[in-house]
Design a protein around this motif. Structure first.
Motif: not given
Length: 304
Positions: A72, A76, A100, A103, A106
């Motif tokens: 993931t 991103s 972006q 994400t 995180t």
């Protein structure tokens, strides 16, 4: 004086590797190849852990979660970079940039804390082997796997909201291939000392705290291993955490290189590639080649 609305700019420009000229096309194919291999490698790890009964243990469950996070994470960032390289699409909307940034940061924070969770798992397996499976149940493992995502969300949502609330009315060029909160913050026209302080504090919570936890667990693990009388027992104990230790060192070494060295160098963006692409690419290979169980499962899968 009336403040300038934060949406005045409407978009940012990701300069990426625009200074390379025609070499961007070559870089596109290199990064595309690495991206595909990275995705395939991490997805393969997830499939192996899901389908192979011998890998249905907490350790391999956490490995599969790490692979999912890294899949993931690169997804991103890299697709936008590829578009930038091949069609010179350097624009990214205000909302898209912060989405972006939120994400990727995180997921990066979640990886740091997941590595700490995995260190706890290895510590428990070595320090309390008889009760390990009783304590580390599937339900407990799932809760531990979700914890890093929660911590990552809480750590990043606050600075993201603060920075997004600043006024952006001047320069909008980001000398990177992705939106980084610290870099975007430096483009703000308004006073950002508060958001800067919050961002620095959250960066400490996101990286230094889990790193300290990992160091603490491994110091105790080393002490436990040294107390084992049998040489074979020492080797077996250390082998259970060697892959995790390798991945942790790779992750933090590349992270330190990217975020600690002085900025403004021409090779900054290439170092960022090391952290955002190469590290997620190498992790599946580390777990495959340094772990006998994963190698057996992979051979079993490819033999069909």
């Amino acid at each position: 004086m009336e403040s300038v609305n934060q949406t005045t700019l409407g978009e940012f420009i990701l300069l990426a590797f625009s200074d390379l000229g025609q070499l961007q096309h070559l870089l596109f194919f290199i990064i595309l190849s690495v991206f595909i291999i990275c995705i395939v490698g991490n997805v393969t790890i997830i499939i192996l852990v899901k389908t192979e009964p011998s890998l249905h243990t907490p350790m391999y469950f956490f490995i599969s979660v790490l692979s999912a996070l890294e899949t993931t994470f690169v997804s991103s960032i890299i697709p936008k970079l590829l578009a930038n390289l091949i069609v010179a699409d350097r624009k990214i909307s205000f909302i898209g940039c912060f989405f972006q940034a939120f994400t990727s940061h995180t997921l990066g924070t979640a990886e740091c804390y997941l590595l700490a969770v995995m260190a706890f798992d290895r510590h428990l397996a070595i320090n309390n082997p008889l009760n390990y499976l009783t304590i580390m149940t599937y339900e407990f493992s799932v809760k531990l796997a979700f914890l890093p995502l929660i911590v990552g969300f809480v750590c990043i949502i606050i600075p993201t909201i603060l920075i997004a609330g600043l006024d952006f009315c001047g320069p909008n060029k980001i000398n990177l291939f992705y939106c980084d909160l610290v870099v975007v913050q430096s483009l703000a026209c308004s006073y950002y000392s508060i958001s800067q302080a919050v961002t620095s504090f959250m960066a400490f919570i996101s990286t230094v705290v889990p790193f300290t936890i990992i160091i603490g667990f491994y110091v105790h693990i080393i002490i436990i291993i040294l107390l084992i009388q049998s040489p074979n027992g020492k080797v077996r104990a250390f082998s259970t955490c060697s892959s995790h230790l390798s991945v942790t060192c790779l992750y933090y070494i590349t992270g330190i290189i990217v975020y600690v060295i002085p900025k403004g160098k021409t090779y900054d963006k290439f170092l960022a590639l090391l952290y955002t692409v190469i590290t997620p690419l190498l992790n599946p290979f580390i777990y495959t080649y340094r772990n006998k169980d994963v190698k057996k499962a992979l051979l079993k899968l490819t033999s069909y």
